[in-house]
Design an enzyme around this catalytic site. Structure first.
Site, PDB file in Angstrom:
ATOM      1  N   PRO A 139      24.256   4.415  28.109  1.00 61.79           N
ATOM      2  CA  PRO A 139      25.429   3.166  28.512  1.00 61.79           C
ATOM      3  C   PRO A 139      26.044   3.271  29.637  1.00 61.79           C
ATOM      4  CG  PRO A 139      25.470   4.264  26.170  1.00 61.79           C
ATOM      5  CD  PRO A 139      24.412   5.193  26.842  1.00 61.79           C
ATOM      6  N   SER A 143      21.116   2.475  36.738  1.00 65.90           N
ATOM      7  CA  SER A 143      20.477   2.536  37.981  1.00 65.90           C
ATOM      8  C   SER A 143      20.938   3.812  38.638  1.00 65.90           C
ATOM      9  CB  SER A 143      21.270   1.803  39.018  1.00 65.90           C
ATOM     10  OG  SER A 143      21.037   0.311  38.565  1.00 65.90           O
ATOM     11  N   ILE A 168      16.583   0.804  25.116  1.00 61.39           N
ATOM     12  CA  ILE A 168      15.366   1.572  24.793  1.00 61.39           C
ATOM     13  C   ILE A 168      14.149   0.637  24.284  1.00 61.39           C
ATOM     14  CG2 ILE A 168      14.040   3.725  24.293  1.00 61.39           C
ATOM     15  CD1 ILE A 168      16.226   4.010  26.477  1.00 61.39           C
ATOM     16  N   CYS A 244       7.145   9.161  36.046  1.00 63.62           N
ATOM     17  CA  CYS A 244       6.628   8.009  35.015  1.00 63.62           C
ATOM     18  C   CYS A 244       6.903   6.724  35.438  1.00 63.62           C
ATOM     19  CB  CYS A 244       7.468   8.357  33.664  1.00 63.62           C
ATOM     20  SG  CYS A 244       7.428  10.130  33.029  1.00 63.62           S
ATOM     21  N   LEU A 245       8.192   6.533  35.976  1.00 67.39           N
ATOM     22  CA  LEU A 245       8.470   5.080  36.205  1.00 67.39           C
ATOM     23  C   LEU A 245       7.679   4.643  37.428  1.00 67.39           C
ATOM     24  CD1 LEU A 245      12.242   5.431  36.443  1.00 67.39           C
ATOM     25  CD2 LEU A 245      10.970   4.425  34.802  1.00 67.39           C
ATOM     26  N   ARG A 274       0.742 -35.804  33.679  1.00 70.84           N
ATOM     27  CA  ARG A 274       1.793 -36.402  33.410  1.00 70.84           C
ATOM     28  C   ARG A 274       2.042 -37.719  34.493  1.00 70.84           C
ATOM     29  NH1 ARG A 274       5.662 -37.998  29.978  1.00 70.84           N
ATOM     30  NH2 ARG A 274       7.842 -38.222  31.011  1.00 70.84           N
ATOM     31  N   GLY A 346      11.732 -32.131  30.836  1.00 70.78           N
ATOM     32  CA  GLY A 346      12.482 -31.802  29.640  1.00 70.78           C
ATOM     33  C   GLY A 346      11.461 -30.855  28.571  1.00 70.78           C
ATOM     34  N   GLU A 369      13.141  -0.867  34.917  1.00 71.48           N
ATOM     35  CA  GLU A 369      12.424  -0.001  35.650  1.00 71.48           C
ATOM     36  C   GLU A 369      12.907   0.005  37.181  1.00 71.48           C
ATOM     37  OE1 GLU A 369       9.496   1.517  35.042  1.00 71.48           O
ATOM     38  OE2 GLU A 369       9.457   1.125  33.029  1.00 71.48           O
TER      39      GLU A 369
END
Ligand code: FAD
Length: 390
Positions: A139, A143, A168, A244-245, A274, A346, A369
């Site tokens: 929390p 970063s 997570i 891992c990142l 269109r 729209g 990430e």
């Protein structure tokens, strides 16, 4: 888009092997059959299509670069990238599920785990029998994960784990969690925490407007006794989760390309069909500008992905190179999704077209990430040798 046509303006397919092309086609067919028909409804209802986890396993989409002896694909990084591209063309939430499983759960077990851990968990994760999650963010520390408060204490027979993780992916459905926590010496360690361990809970985060077909939750650890054999023996310090990142961010660079391609393909077809002012809107210069710029950005991003994949295969891709690709490609996909949304008028805000779902999904992808700005600062540090964010 149902009859999706992949843009390949620079004949990048010529750089791919027969095997790569076959893999891409089979994943494209799988997404069309299993994901396209149900994804809009799942996202509208904010339901994670859990039945797809095993199907992803059967398709080899979970940890495709992990060796075959652990039940996975043993494929190269171009194949992995193409898979993520096709999955995210379907939905960023499902690509998130696959990225987490492959790069953030299987990768650390494979890279930092013991042989016993690899044999115990990898085949079940590859098949989709187990779903995993990755707990780094807290929390108060997003970063800046180095500041994490989650702690382990060595109690002789076990580690006592306390703290909590936030945002997570997969958490509410996960069988196991890779959890990063500090020991008494302040070193970051990785642990495999299993559902059912006393004091471990995974409350779901509700009311997301983004990645609605992915489940996101917290990890709460209240005096959890984690057996010693669940510590990843070869992970020490922030280098562990950051490794891992790198792998997951590489997959995201390709994935974002898939979402962008889907938006472009839909926009191109819509513009040709269109009619306004008695002409297809594709005949207006301002619409052609949008389409031309989309194709230009997709083509550049494809080249970045392919080259980065070759560097990954050679074991030479750096963190900063991966940051450039993740940041550029997600930003390009977001911009294309926004332009495509306008081009559909729209209709662009409805679930008749995939555009608004991609657009909302990408708002998470640009933040998780490593945020867009953090990746810019990683590049800034690489260029100048001076870190502007620590
Ligand atoms: P903060 O770090 O508080 O950042 C807020 C803003 O401040 C951002 O714009 C950021 O760029 C900026 N900022 C922060 N520091 C600096 C600085 N030094 N200089 C300039 N600007 C700065 N985490 C996991 O561990 N596992 C997961 O599976 C996972 N899944 C996620 C799924 C979703 C849907 C989302 C939304 C997030 C997920 N995350 C996960 C968390 C994600 O990685 C974090 O949200 C992200 O790292 C940003 O952290 P934060 O939200 O705390 O924002």
């Amino acid at each position: 888009v149902d009859n999706f046509e992949s843009p390949d303006f620079y004949q990048i397919d010529d750089l791919l092997t027969e095997e790569h092309l076959l893999i891409r086609q089979s994943v494209r067919d799988f997404i069309k059959k299993e994901v396209s028909p149900i994804i809009e409804d799942a996202a509208q209802k904010a339901v994670f299509p859990a039945h797809l986890v095993k199907k992803f396993g059967e398709m080899g989409l979970l940890g495709p670069t992990i060796p075959e002896k652990y039940g996975a694909g043993g494929l190269d990084y171009i194949a992995y990238g193409l898979m993520m591209q096709e999955v995210e063309r379907g939905d960023s939430g499902l690509r998130s599920m696959a990225s987490v499983q492959g790069s953030l759960v299987m990768y650390p077990i494979y890279e930092y785990g013991s042989e016993v851990q690899k044999q115990k968990y990898l085949p079940k994760l590859a098949s989709g029998e187990y779903l995993g999650c990755f707990g780094l963010t807290e929390p108060d520390f997003g970063s800046n994960p180095a500041g994490m408060k989650t702690r382990i204490e060595d109690k002789g027979e076990y580690y006592l784990l306390n703290g909590s993780k936030m945002w997570i992916s997969n958490a509410p459905m996960a069988d196991i969690a890779i959890v990063w926590a500090k020991n008494e010496q302040g070193r970051i360690k990785g642990l495999i925490v299993e559902r059912g361990m006393e004091g471990f809970s995974t409350p779901e985060i509700h009311q997301k407007w983004s990645l609605r077909a992915s489940c996101t939750g917290e990890l709460v650890f209240d005096n959890v006794k984690v057996p010693k054999e669940n510590l990843l023996p070869n992970a020490d310090g922030l280098r562990g989760p950051l490794g891992c990142l790198d792998s997951a961010r590489y997959g995201i660079a390709w994935g974002a390309l898939g979402a962008a391609m889907d938006c472009y393909d839909s926009a191109k077809k819509y513009a040709l069909e269109r009619i306004q002012f008695d002409k297809p809107i594709a005949s207006f210069q301002l619409v052609q500008k949008k389409l031309a710029e989309m194709l230009t950005e997709i083509t550049k991003a494809q080249l970045v992905c392919w080259r980065l994949g070759m560097l990954k295969n050679a074991g030479k891709a750096t963190t900063a190179q991966i940051s450039l690709a993740k940041r550029n490609n997600v930003d390009m996909a977001l911009k294309i999704a926004r332009e495509a949304r306008q081009l559909h008028g729209g209709m662009g805000i409805t679930g008749e077209y995939p555009i608004m779902r991609h657009l909302m999904n990408l708002e998470s992808v640009v933040t998780y990430e490593g945020t867009h700005d953090i990746h810019l600062l990683i590049l800034g540090a690489e260029i100048t040798g001076i870190s502007a964010f620590k």
